[in-house]
Design a protein around this motif. Structure first.
Motif, PDB file in Angstrom:
ATOM      1  N   GLU A   1      -2.656   2.902   2.427  1.00 20.80           N
ATOM      2  CA  GLU A   1      -3.731   2.233   1.695  1.00 20.80           C
ATOM      3  C   GLU A   1      -5.080   2.860   2.000  1.00 20.80           C
ATOM      4  O   GLU A   1      -5.907   3.064   1.109  1.00 20.80           O
ATOM      5  CB  GLU A   1      -3.768   0.731   2.026  1.00 20.80           C
ATOM      6  CG  GLU A   1      -2.638  -0.062   1.407  1.00 20.80           C
ATOM      7  CD  GLU A   1      -1.401  -0.110   2.301  1.00 20.80           C
ATOM      8  OE1 GLU A   1      -1.414   0.479   3.392  1.00 20.80           O
ATOM      9  OE2 GLU A   1      -0.419  -0.739   1.879  1.00 20.80           O
ATOM     10  N   ARG A   2      -5.312   3.186   3.269  1.00 22.93           N
ATOM     11  CA  ARG A   2      -6.576   3.824   3.637  1.00 22.93           C
ATOM     12  C   ARG A   2      -6.692   5.201   2.991  1.00 22.93           C
ATOM     13  O   ARG A   2      -7.751   5.569   2.482  1.00 22.93           O
ATOM     14  CB  ARG A   2      -6.688   3.931   5.160  1.00 22.93           C
ATOM     15  CG  ARG A   2      -6.992   2.602   5.827  1.00 22.93           C
ATOM     16  CD  ARG A   2      -7.379   2.778   7.279  1.00 22.93           C
ATOM     17  NE  ARG A   2      -6.303   3.335   8.093  1.00 22.93           N
ATOM     18  CZ  ARG A   2      -5.387   2.637   8.745  1.00 22.93           C
ATOM     19  NH1 ARG A   2      -5.402   1.325   8.669  1.00 22.93           N
ATOM     20  NH2 ARG A   2      -4.461   3.233   9.458  1.00 22.93           N
ATOM     21  N   ALA A   3      -5.611   5.956   3.006  1.00 24.35           N
ATOM     22  CA  ALA A   3      -5.630   7.277   2.373  1.00 24.35           C
ATOM     23  C   ALA A   3      -5.858   7.155   0.872  1.00 24.35           C
ATOM     24  O   ALA A   3      -6.604   7.951   0.284  1.00 24.35           O
ATOM     25  CB  ALA A   3      -4.318   8.014   2.642  1.00 24.35           C
ATOM     26  N   GLY A   4      -5.262   6.160   0.260  1.00 24.21           N
ATOM     27  CA  GLY A   4      -5.467   5.932  -1.171  1.00 24.21           C
ATOM     28  C   GLY A   4      -6.907   5.594  -1.496  1.00 24.21           C
ATOM     29  O   GLY A   4      -7.464   6.090  -2.474  1.00 24.21           O
ATOM     30  N   LYS A   5      -7.517   4.768  -0.666  1.00 26.16           N
ATOM     31  CA  LYS A   5      -8.914   4.412  -0.881  1.00 26.16           C
ATOM     32  C   LYS A   5      -9.819   5.631  -0.717  1.00 26.16           C
ATOM     33  O   LYS A   5     -10.771   5.815  -1.469  1.00 26.16           O
ATOM     34  CB  LYS A   5      -9.341   3.292   0.070  1.00 26.16           C
ATOM     35  CG  LYS A   5      -8.832   1.935  -0.355  1.00 26.16           C
ATOM     36  CD  LYS A   5      -9.400   0.839   0.511  1.00 26.16           C
ATOM     37  CE  LYS A   5      -8.911  -0.511   0.023  1.00 26.16           C
ATOM     38  NZ  LYS A   5      -9.466  -1.617   0.796  1.00 26.16           N
ATOM     39  N   GLU A   6      -9.520   6.452   0.284  1.00 26.78           N
ATOM     40  CA  GLU A   6     -10.303   7.665   0.491  1.00 26.78           C
ATOM     41  C   GLU A   6     -10.155   8.623  -0.689  1.00 26.78           C
ATOM     42  O   GLU A   6     -11.127   9.241  -1.128  1.00 26.78           O
ATOM     43  CB  GLU A   6      -9.901   8.364   1.797  1.00 26.78           C
ATOM     44  CG  GLU A   6     -10.349   7.627   3.047  1.00 26.78           C
ATOM     45  CD  GLU A   6     -11.858   7.556   3.177  1.00 26.78           C
ATOM     46  OE1 GLU A   6     -12.544   8.563   2.886  1.00 26.78           O
ATOM     47  OE2 GLU A   6     -12.364   6.494   3.567  1.00 26.78           O
TER      48      GLU A   6
ATOM     49  N   ARG B   1      -2.932  -9.325   4.820  1.00 27.95           N
ATOM     50  CA  ARG B   1      -2.410  -8.309   5.741  1.00 27.95           C
ATOM     51  C   ARG B   1      -3.393  -7.144   5.856  1.00 27.95           C
ATOM     52  O   ARG B   1      -4.185  -6.883   4.961  1.00 27.95           O
ATOM     53  CB  ARG B   1      -1.048  -7.808   5.285  1.00 27.95           C
ATOM     54  CG  ARG B   1      -1.075  -7.079   3.979  1.00 27.95           C
ATOM     55  CD  ARG B   1       0.330  -6.764   3.517  1.00 27.95           C
ATOM     56  NE  ARG B   1       0.254  -6.234   2.180  1.00 27.95           N
ATOM     57  CZ  ARG B   1       0.544  -5.002   1.853  1.00 27.95           C
ATOM     58  NH1 ARG B   1       0.966  -4.159   2.770  1.00 27.95           N
ATOM     59  NH2 ARG B   1       0.449  -4.602   0.616  1.00 27.95           N
ATOM     60  N   GLU B   2      -3.315  -6.442   6.971  1.00 32.34           N
ATOM     61  CA  GLU B   2      -4.206  -5.306   7.195  1.00 32.34           C
ATOM     62  C   GLU B   2      -3.710  -4.094   6.418  1.00 32.34           C
ATOM     63  O   GLU B   2      -2.536  -3.974   6.111  1.00 32.34           O
ATOM     64  CB  GLU B   2      -4.252  -4.975   8.692  1.00 32.34           C
ATOM     65  CG  GLU B   2      -4.982  -6.020   9.497  1.00 32.34           C
ATOM     66  CD  GLU B   2      -5.171  -5.558  10.929  1.00 32.34           C
ATOM     67  OE1 GLU B   2      -5.204  -4.342  11.165  1.00 32.34           O
ATOM     68  OE2 GLU B   2      -5.291  -6.429  11.783  1.00 32.34           O
ATOM     69  N   GLU B   3      -4.649  -3.200   6.156  1.00 31.17           N
ATOM     70  CA  GLU B   3      -4.305  -1.976   5.442  1.00 31.17           C
ATOM     71  C   GLU B   3      -3.529  -1.043   6.357  1.00 31.17           C
ATOM     72  O   GLU B   3      -3.833  -0.908   7.536  1.00 31.17           O
ATOM     73  CB  GLU B   3      -5.571  -1.254   5.000  1.00 31.17           C
ATOM     74  CG  GLU B   3      -6.329  -1.944   3.915  1.00 31.17           C
ATOM     75  CD  GLU B   3      -7.551  -1.140   3.512  1.00 31.17           C
ATOM     76  OE1 GLU B   3      -7.929  -0.202   4.230  1.00 31.17           O
ATOM     77  OE2 GLU B   3      -8.126  -1.469   2.474  1.00 31.17           O
ATOM     78  N   GLY B   4      -2.579  -0.385   5.759  1.00 34.16           N
ATOM     79  CA  GLY B   4      -1.844   0.632   6.491  1.00 34.16           C
ATOM     80  C   GLY B   4      -2.446   2.000   6.211  1.00 34.16           C
ATOM     81  O   GLY B   4      -3.425   2.136   5.487  1.00 34.16           O
ATOM     82  N   PRO B   5      -1.873   3.041   6.788  1.00 37.28           N
ATOM     83  CA  PRO B   5      -2.423   4.383   6.587  1.00 37.28           C
ATOM     84  C   PRO B   5      -2.367   4.834   5.129  1.00 37.28           C
ATOM     85  O   PRO B   5      -3.259   5.533   4.664  1.00 37.28           O
ATOM     86  CB  PRO B   5      -1.557   5.273   7.474  1.00 37.28           C
ATOM     87  CG  PRO B   5      -0.389   4.457   7.879  1.00 37.28           C
ATOM     88  CD  PRO B   5      -0.749   3.021   7.691  1.00 37.28           C
TER      89      PRO B   5
END
Length: 86
Positions: free
Chosen positions: A29-34, A23-27
């Motif tokens: 997950e992206r914020a967590g990675k950042e 599945r694609e990353e949601g907002p």
């Protein structure tokens, strides 16, 4: 029969795990990675600053040691009857 049932359950588990990974990353997950990236960069900069500070402290310690030696040598050279600066 028990082995076949365990293998089927294991296979279903593997299929579920693999499908969940696609599945694609949601907002979030992206914020967590950042946030993780920012924390890693911050930790790296803090480590570099600590390294520089340690080197500066080492250099200051060496300079203090040299100053102490010079003071000891100057004290030994002073004439025996010379007055101390009081």
């Amino acid at each position: 029969m028990r082995i076949a049932a365990k293998a089927a359950v294991l296979l279903c588990g593997v299929v579920l795990l693999l499908s969940a990974c696609r599945r694609e990353e949601g907002p979030a997950e992206r914020a967590g990675k950042e946030a993780d990236k920012a924390m890693q960069e911050s930790a790296q900069k803090m480590n570099e600053a600590a390294q520089r500070m340690g080197e500066a402290m080492h250099k200051a310690g060496e300079q203090m040691g040299q100053a102490g030696k010079q003071m000891g040598q100057a004290r030994r050279r002073r004439p025996r009857g010379a007055r101390r600066g009081r």
